[in-house]
Scaffold this motif. Structure first.
Motif: not given
Lengths: 206, 127
Positions: A31, A34, A85, A179, A183, A186-187, B39, B82, B86-88, B98
């Motif tokens: 994270w 990102l 997803g 996982f 991330l 999706h980012f 989703q 999103q 999707f990113m939980h 975070q």
């Protein structure tokens, strides 16, 4: 079966990628990566915002952009974000075959995206619209190109993960890697939403 | 998730072990995932927002400034979709640390891009 939701939540176990403490801390670490990537794209978007009108002798955004390929790219990337997803959903069910299948679909959709983008850039270059042409095109190429380079890297990353999943199956370690990859993917879709809106659609407004 | 139930902590145990300061706003949240309905809804929502922005712009339904404001709002909404679906983003073992740098960097990026757009409005009379 008829237990209230709150009761169920209390006995909910951590998903496999969070099950191990050492692996789980790496997700928090990802994270942080990102967060720094948001800054990279933030400065590239700022540069584009400043130079988008500086077209010199070259074409303007409205003259250059073809919405057909852009919509195709958007659909491919959106769908790939959905499929990864579903992959994570399958991973948490412990279904390695479904996970690998969804990852493969994601890779193919990502490759379709990069292919379309390269085709787009080549057709721009064919009419003399390269990053030498104007400040607008320099800013455009570096912003969209940086995103495309990220997607390309993500494709190779996913391929290495497929080999690891094939060999080791879903463990606390491979699950964490998949996982963090999801991330990342999706980012990139989120960054694309803003490129689609602020670069392409915005170019068609004026 | 129950397949890993024998080895893994529960979400509540991990939260209680980690939370010695009572930070409620960093409490992790995990979606109940019986069927990937979330989703699918997220995907359909993203498609609707994407095409809504496309048709608004291509049919020139509003003056330019209002149009840009609306499609940027749609983009922010879709980005949130999103992140959430999707990113939980609130999932974590223990506190969801975070969230703090994430919200901070959104603020910084918004300031950076927003102020760049703002300052360019002064450059000439035509913009």
């Amino acid at each position: 079966m008829s237990m209230p939701l709150a009761e169920e939540h209390e006995v909910q176990h951590l998903p496999v990628e969070f099950a191990d403490e050492k692996e789980s801390i790496k997700i928090t670490g990802f994270w942080m990566f990102l967060v720094t990537d948001v800054l990279i794209f933030g400065s590239l978007f700022s540069t584009y915002a400043v130079y988008r009108g500086a077209v010199a002798q070259g074409p303007s955004a409205n003259q250059l952009f073809q919405m057909g390929p852009v919509m195709l790219e958007t659909l491919l990337l959106l769908t790939s974000s959905f499929t990864i997803g579903l992959g994570i959903y399958a991973m948490r069910k412990g279904n390695v075959k479904a996970l690998m299948g969804w990852m493969l679909v994601t890779i193919l959709l990502g490759a379709g995206f990069v292919g379309t983008e390269i085709h787009d850039f080549v057709s721009f270059a064919a009419i003399g619209a390269t990053w030498h042409t104007s400040a607008f095109l320099s800013a455009f190429d570096i912003l969209v190109g940086t995103h495309g380079a990220h997607v390309t890297f993500g494709i190779f990353w996913a391929v290495t993960l497929l080999f690891q999943l094939k060999k080791r199956g879903i463990t606390a370690q491979t699950a964490r890697k998949v996982f963090t990859y999801s991330l990342y993917w999706h980012f990139l879709d989120i960054v694309w939403i803003f490129i689609y809106t602020f670069v392409y659609l915005n170019g068609k407004i004026v | 998730m129950s397949e890993h139930g024998n080895t893994a902590l529960t979400i509540k145990e991990a939260y209680e072990q980690d939370n010695d300061k009572g930070l409620k706003f960093l409490r992790p949240h995990f979606a109940e995932e019986k069927f990937p309905a979330v989703q699918i809804a997220g995907y359909i929502g993203s498609l609707v927002l994407t095409f809504a922005a496309y048709f608004l712009v291509m049919n020139h339904v509003l003056p330019p400034a209002a149009l840009l404001a609306i499609i940027l709002a749609l983009a922010v909404f879709q980005a949130g979709l999103q992140l959430g679906v999707f990113m939980h983003l609130k999932e974590s073992r223990g506190l969801a640390w975070q969230l703090i740098p994430l919200y901070l960097v959104f603020l910084i990026a918004l300031g950076m891009v927003g102020m760049s757009i703002w300052i360019m409005l002064f450059k000439s009379g035509v913009s």
